[in-house]
Design a protein around this motif. Structure first.
Motif, mmCIF file in Angstrom:
data_model
loop_
_atom_site.group_PDB
_atom_site.id
_atom_site.type_symbol
_atom_site.label_atom_id
_atom_site.label_comp_id
_atom_site.label_asym_id
_atom_site.label_seq_id
_atom_site.Cartn_x
_atom_site.Cartn_y
_atom_site.Cartn_z
ATOM 1 N N HIS A 180 11.661 -75.563 -4.399
ATOM 2 C CA HIS A 180 10.975 -75.642 -3.104
ATOM 3 C C HIS A 180 9.667 -74.848 -3.165
ATOM 4 O O HIS A 180 9.615 -73.689 -2.704
ATOM 5 C CB HIS A 180 11.876 -75.109 -1.997
ATOM 6 C CG HIS A 180 13.199 -75.798 -1.910
ATOM 7 N ND1 HIS A 180 13.359 -77.043 -1.352
ATOM 8 C CD2 HIS A 180 14.434 -75.409 -2.336
ATOM 9 C CE1 HIS A 180 14.642 -77.403 -1.422
ATOM 10 N NE2 HIS A 180 15.304 -76.431 -2.022
ATOM 11 N N PRO A 181 8.632 -75.438 -3.720
ATOM 12 C CA PRO A 181 7.356 -74.721 -3.917
ATOM 13 C C PRO A 181 6.745 -74.167 -2.631
ATOM 14 O O PRO A 181 6.003 -73.185 -2.676
ATOM 15 C CB PRO A 181 6.452 -75.800 -4.531
ATOM 16 C CG PRO A 181 7.385 -76.800 -5.130
ATOM 17 C CD PRO A 181 8.589 -76.809 -4.265
ATOM 18 N N LYS A 182 7.052 -74.787 -1.472
ATOM 19 C CA LYS A 182 6.485 -74.303 -0.213
ATOM 20 C C LYS A 182 6.923 -72.877 0.096
ATOM 21 O O LYS A 182 6.215 -72.128 0.762
ATOM 22 C CB LYS A 182 6.880 -75.233 0.941
ATOM 23 C CG LYS A 182 6.189 -76.594 0.903
ATOM 24 C CD LYS A 182 6.569 -77.411 2.115
ATOM 25 C CE LYS A 182 5.864 -78.758 2.108
ATOM 26 N NZ LYS A 182 6.239 -79.594 3.287
ATOM 27 N N HIS A 183 8.119 -72.514 -0.351
ATOM 28 C CA HIS A 183 8.644 -71.171 -0.090
ATOM 29 C C HIS A 183 8.682 -70.332 -1.363
ATOM 30 O O HIS A 183 9.467 -69.374 -1.469
ATOM 31 C CB HIS A 183 10.049 -71.271 0.508
ATOM 32 C CG HIS A 183 10.123 -72.123 1.737
ATOM 33 N ND1 HIS A 183 9.578 -71.719 2.941
ATOM 34 C CD2 HIS A 183 10.654 -73.356 1.949
ATOM 35 C CE1 HIS A 183 9.777 -72.673 3.841
ATOM 36 N NE2 HIS A 183 10.425 -73.674 3.271
ATOM 37 N N ASP A 184 7.840 -70.689 -2.298
ATOM 38 C CA ASP A 184 7.835 -70.034 -3.613
ATOM 39 C C ASP A 184 7.681 -68.521 -3.493
ATOM 40 O O ASP A 184 8.423 -67.744 -4.112
ATOM 41 C CB ASP A 184 6.700 -70.625 -4.456
ATOM 42 C CG ASP A 184 6.657 -70.041 -5.861
ATOM 43 O OD1 ASP A 184 7.676 -69.464 -6.283
ATOM 44 O OD2 ASP A 184 5.622 -70.157 -6.528
ATOM 45 N N TYR A 187 10.904 -66.776 -1.828
ATOM 46 C CA TYR A 187 12.076 -66.827 -2.709
ATOM 47 C C TYR A 187 11.870 -65.968 -3.959
ATOM 48 O O TYR A 187 12.802 -65.303 -4.424
ATOM 49 C CB TYR A 187 12.372 -68.275 -3.112
ATOM 50 C CG TYR A 187 12.868 -69.143 -1.979
ATOM 51 C CD1 TYR A 187 13.537 -68.584 -0.892
ATOM 52 C CD2 TYR A 187 12.680 -70.525 -1.992
ATOM 53 C CE1 TYR A 187 13.998 -69.369 0.144
ATOM 54 C CE2 TYR A 187 13.146 -71.325 -0.959
ATOM 55 C CZ TYR A 187 13.803 -70.746 0.106
ATOM 56 O OH TYR A 187 14.258 -71.530 1.136
#
Length: 252
Positions: A180-184, A187
């Protein structure tokens, strides 16, 4: 000669494959959000919890209890200051909860063992999202095989598995950052913090950190990355953890 699961009469999985109704039931049950956590809790209780009312203190647990009672939080910190400086901070946070009752320390160890199984299950789910039953089988093996005989040393191994759980959850958030790159950023921050907790408190799971790039490569390869591109993606996502690993190595 290999075993054919479809024909092996002693194989539960083989039986499930021959029985579409049972296979569907297993699939439906493992797909329910609450089933696996409750099932793993039941297995943890059956494996480690039935004798808790008759258990006492064993081996190193006597040391932790006595040091806490005699010298308090400062004593615990001083005890670990020469080899595991941050380890005493964990005991400072948890020991006040269990010094009043021995049963409480065993319940703590049981719950931590359960959490570690949940973390292992989550990690397998993230690694192979479509393999719900394999994730469950893996979590069960992690919990009870080959028979963990040191569980009654509750405070010692409860805290060890607490750190192990932190490491496993760190891997989970690391894989989430890749999926999920949007929340890289978020996370990765959580994963780095938990990785740091593992590395600065205990040496037992130190080299397990080296499995991280392998898991990252598995996820990256699912997205079609190959060769140099795969190596570049894996390295980019591993670099923050490699920096933490190197820094703690120097500090230790």
């Amino acid at each position: 000669m290999g075993i054919n699961l479809k024909s092996d009469p002693f194989s539960f999985q083989g039986y499930a494959m021959r029985s579409p109704a049972l296979s569907r039931t297993l699939k439906d049950m493992t797909a329910r959000p609450a089933f696996v956590p409750l099932f793993l809790l039941l297995v943890s209780i059956l494996g480690y919890g039935l004798l808790i009312p008759w258990l006492h203190l064993y081996i190193d647990d006597w040391i932790w209890f006595w040091t806490w009672e005699k010298f308090g939080a400062e004593g615990i910190t001083r005890y670990f200051s020469t080899n595991r400086p941050a380890w005493g901070l964990i005991y400072q946070a948890t020991l006040p909860l269990f010094t009043q009752t021995i049963v409480g320390s065993h319940v703590f160890a049981l719950l931590v063992r359960w959490f570690s199984g949940l973390a292992g299950w989550w990690l397998l789910r993230l690694l192979w999202p479509g393999q719900t039953r394999i994730a469950l089988y893996g979590a069960l093996i992690f919990l009870v095989y080959p028979g963990f005989a040191l569980q009654p040393i509750a405070l010692t191994y409860g805290h060890i598995f607490l750190i192990y759980t932190a490491f496993l959850i760190s891997l989970c958030y690391n894989l989430l950052a890749l999926r999920h790159p949007k929340h890289d950023l978020l996370y990765t921050a959580v994963a780095c913090l938990l990785s740091l907790v593992n590395l600065v408190t205990l040496e037992f799971f130190f080299t397990l950190e080296l499995i991280r790039p392998v898991l990252l490569a598995v996820i990256a390869s699912e997205k079609g990355s190959r060769g140099r591109h795969l190596m570049a993606i894996t390295t980019r996502h591993w670099l923050p953890y490699l920096a933490i690993f190197a820094a703690v190595m120097i500090w230790r």
